[in-house]
Enzyme design. Structure first.
Site, PDB file in Angstrom:
ATOM      1  N   HIS A  50       0.861  -1.188   0.000  1.00 26.26           N
ATOM      2  CA  HIS A  50       0.000   0.000   0.000  1.00 26.26           C
ATOM      3  C   HIS A  50       0.891   1.230   0.000  1.00 26.26           C
ATOM      4  O   HIS A  50       1.950   1.235   0.616  1.00 26.26           O
ATOM      5  CB  HIS A  50      -0.896   0.005   1.249  1.00 26.26           C
ATOM      6  CG  HIS A  50      -2.019   0.983   1.147  1.00 26.26           C
ATOM      7  ND1 HIS A  50      -3.254   0.639   0.626  1.00 26.26           N
ATOM      8  CD2 HIS A  50      -2.105   2.280   1.487  1.00 26.26           C
ATOM      9  CE1 HIS A  50      -4.038   1.703   0.653  1.00 26.26           C
ATOM     10  NE2 HIS A  50      -3.364   2.708   1.169  1.00 26.26           N
ATOM     11  N   ASP A  61     -14.175   3.463   7.261  1.00 29.37           N
ATOM     12  CA  ASP A  61     -13.084   4.226   6.644  1.00 29.37           C
ATOM     13  C   ASP A  61     -13.584   4.998   5.440  1.00 29.37           C
ATOM     14  O   ASP A  61     -13.180   6.133   5.194  1.00 29.37           O
ATOM     15  CB  ASP A  61     -11.924   3.308   6.237  1.00 29.37           C
ATOM     16  CG  ASP A  61     -10.824   4.119   5.555  1.00 29.37           C
ATOM     17  OD1 ASP A  61     -10.260   5.007   6.219  1.00 29.37           O
ATOM     18  OD2 ASP A  61     -10.565   3.915   4.360  1.00 29.37           O
ATOM     19  N   ARG A 108     -12.891  13.428   6.173  1.00 29.18           N
ATOM     20  CA  ARG A 108     -11.575  14.034   6.420  1.00 29.18           C
ATOM     21  C   ARG A 108     -11.123  14.843   5.211  1.00 29.18           C
ATOM     22  O   ARG A 108     -10.514  15.905   5.342  1.00 29.18           O
ATOM     23  CB  ARG A 108     -10.548  12.945   6.736  1.00 29.18           C
ATOM     24  CG  ARG A 108     -10.729  12.330   8.112  1.00 29.18           C
ATOM     25  CD  ARG A 108      -9.954  11.046   8.236  1.00 29.18           C
ATOM     26  NE  ARG A 108      -8.543  11.220   7.951  1.00 29.18           N
ATOM     27  CZ  ARG A 108      -7.769  10.303   7.378  1.00 29.18           C
ATOM     28  NH1 ARG A 108      -8.256   9.129   7.017  1.00 29.18           N
ATOM     29  NH2 ARG A 108      -6.515  10.550   7.163  1.00 29.18           N
ATOM     30  N   SER A 126      -6.549   4.362   9.010  1.00 27.73           N
ATOM     31  CA  SER A 126      -7.260   4.215   7.738  1.00 27.73           C
ATOM     32  C   SER A 126      -6.577   3.144   6.875  1.00 27.73           C
ATOM     33  O   SER A 126      -7.223   2.222   6.364  1.00 27.73           O
ATOM     34  CB  SER A 126      -7.275   5.570   7.024  1.00 27.73           C
ATOM     35  OG  SER A 126      -7.589   5.441   5.675  1.00 27.73           O
ATOM     36  N   LYS A 159      -7.722  -1.280   6.475  1.00 28.30           N
ATOM     37  CA  LYS A 159      -8.041  -1.914   5.194  1.00 28.30           C
ATOM     38  C   LYS A 159      -7.128  -3.110   4.940  1.00 28.30           C
ATOM     39  O   LYS A 159      -7.553  -4.148   4.450  1.00 28.30           O
ATOM     40  CB  LYS A 159      -7.918  -0.886   4.057  1.00 28.30           C
ATOM     41  CG  LYS A 159      -9.069   0.114   4.089  1.00 28.30           C
ATOM     42  CD  LYS A 159      -8.939   1.206   3.056  1.00 28.30           C
ATOM     43  CE  LYS A 159      -7.880   2.206   3.416  1.00 28.30           C
ATOM     44  NZ  LYS A 159      -8.010   3.524   2.812  1.00 28.30           N
TER      45      LYS A 159
HETATM   46  N1  URA Z   1      -4.460   6.564   2.182  1.00 23.71           N
HETATM   47  C1  URA Z   1      -5.453   5.971   2.904  1.00 23.71           C
HETATM   48  O1  URA Z   1      -5.935   4.896   2.562  1.00 23.71           O
HETATM   49  N2  URA Z   1      -5.909   6.626   4.008  1.00 23.71           N
HETATM   50  C2  URA Z   1      -5.402   7.810   4.416  1.00 23.71           C
HETATM   51  O2  URA Z   1      -5.856   8.320   5.416  1.00 23.71           O
HETATM   52  C3  URA Z   1      -4.370   8.414   3.654  1.00 23.71           C
HETATM   53  C4  URA Z   1      -3.903   7.756   2.535  1.00 23.71           C
END
Ligand code: URA
Length: 432
Positions: free
Chosen positions: A84, A163, A170, A185, A189
């Site tokens: 990620h 999220d 946000r 966040s 995931k």
């Molecule tokens: N990527 C994400 O998935 N969440 C965030 O808060 C920032 C970048």
């Protein structure tokens, strides 16, 4: 009755909230019982007061419990590795990492997101391909990863719905760039999708959410701690986002560059990041190889064509065409030429990202449609020496007016000087 006002007030005053209080607030929000304005106030209190590690873990756990979890490892009967990125300009890393890792025999099943502000999203890039399906039912996703070797899909609605809601909130309340909120966040995931080992690409610099190495280290440490507490292996790469990654910024343009990288024809900085991330994923996988052998295998599948062949199998398995000539092409291509000579001392990532957004490659409001053909290709990067009149970049635009606007923005993103050249590597540090 959820005590939202009391919890917001206590966070505002710098108190630590318990796991059950955070769970009450987040699950209440996900159920629609706590309104957006209260969660927005809570996020702003967190922005100024921060969260303790225990609170960050409780937030992550509550977000995971807001929806379903998937155990890809059990479904595949293999150890699952995932990657990620925290988001950047020209960041097409997953598009090249996936086929290389899969061509090395390690299943790559990834749930990706859309672009946010000046940062691009993998799903938006993939939608440049005619016919490509980003929404697959879970069983089809698992079958494709098992039979083809890889799949990249959109996050299902049931995976960490809190999220999805919180991220949207946000984004419009200036509370994205807070370490605990980003860590929770991202890790919610990754943990909910069942990865046992995770490589996190933490971007640092002008085009990233984390502007300094110190901030990026804090984020990396927070995400590693969350992973370890959940029993997962986590390696964080801290990578440069002071300039765009690679050359291409824009959806179809980035797909072309990601594929060229699978043939060994990618830009040097992007290729280095891709091969390093692949080596680390392979070393964390069940292949039983070390980092050097992982790198060797990643380079081998690029050299023998199997990484590009995996790209074609993957795209076609998801309903797309692997014929590059079918990608959308912008009607106007304008060269951006240097108006003075010198060394490229900096190339502002955010400025190039915003030029691409203004061309239509990204969204300025949630409702905006993306123009997949347009964007910017940076042909000269930091450290290159250029003469007056040399082509610095190309602007791919829908019309001449848009091209002229972007040309000025891209030219202003380049700072030329007497040097010395900044020879910083794309890979700034590794944690874990
Ligand atoms: N990527 C994400 O998935 N969440 C965030 O808060 C920032 C970048």
């Amino acid at each position: 009755m959820i005590r939202a006002v009391e919890l917001i007030q206590r966070k505002r005053d710098g108190e630590e909230l318990s796991a059950s209080e955070l769970s009450e607030l987040i699950l209440g929000y996900a159920r629609g019982e706590v309104p957006d304005y209260q969660l927005a106030a809570f996020c702003m209190a967190v922005f100024f007061r921060g969260m303790t590690p225990a609170e960050t873990y409780a937030l992550t756990d509550a977000m995971i419990r807001s929806g379903e979890t998937v155990d890809l490892g059990v479904a595949l009967g293999r150890k699952v590795v995932d990657k990620h990125s925290t988001g950047g300009v020209g960041d097409k890393t997953s598009l090249s990492v996936g086929p290389i890792v899969a061509a090395c025999g390690v299943p790559f099943g990834k749930m990706s997101g859309r672009g946010l502000g000046h940062t691009g999203g993998t799903l938006d890039k993939l939608e440049s391909i005619s016919g490509f399906q980003i929404e697959l039912p879970l069983d089809a996703f698992v079958t494709q990863v098992r039979e083809v070797g890889m799949a990249i899909v959109g996050q299902t609605a049931d995976l960490v719905p809190a999220d999805k809601l919180l991220y949207g909130l946000r984004d419009v309340t200036a509370t994205v760039d807070q370490v605990s909120l980003i860590a929770a966040s991202i890790m919610s995931k990754k943990l909910a999708a069942g990865a046992q080992a995770i490589v996190l690409d933490v971007k640092v610099g002008d085009g990233a959410f984390m502007k300094t190495l110190d901030e990026a280290r804090l984020l990396a440490e927070a995400m590693r701690a969350l992973g370890e507490q959940a029993g997962r292996e986590v390696v964080c790469l801290l990578t440069d986002m002071d300039q765009p990654l690679g050359g291409a910024v824009g959806n179809a343009l980035e797909l072309v560059e990601a594929r060229a990288t699978l043939r060994g024809e990618g830009p040097a900085d992007f290729t280095e990041l891709v091969l390093d991330a692949c080596a680390r994923l392979l070393a964390l996988s069940d292949l039983g190889v070390d980092l050097d052998e992982g790198r060797r295998r990643a380079e081998a599948v690029v050299a023998d064509g199997s990484a590009e062949a995996m790209w074609c199998s993957w795209i076609e398995a998801q309903g797309g065409t692997s014929d590059e000539a079918a990608l959308p092409v912008a009607p106007v291509v304008r060269e951006v030429r240097a108006t003075s000579g010198g060394v490229v001392e900096s190339l502002g990532a955010i400025a190039v990202g915003m030029a691409a957004v203004h061309l239509g490659a990204g969204r300025q409001t949630k409702a905006d449609e993306i123009d997949h053909a347009v964007g910017v290709v940076c042909l000269r990067k930091r450290g290159d020496t250029v003469a007056v009149g040399d082509v610095l970049a190309e602007v791919h635009a829908r019309d001449e007016a848009a091209a002229a606007g972007a040309e000025a923005e891209v030219l202003a993103a380049y700072a030329l000087g007497d040097g010395p050249a900044d020879t910083r590597s794309v890979l700034l540090d590794v944690i874990g």
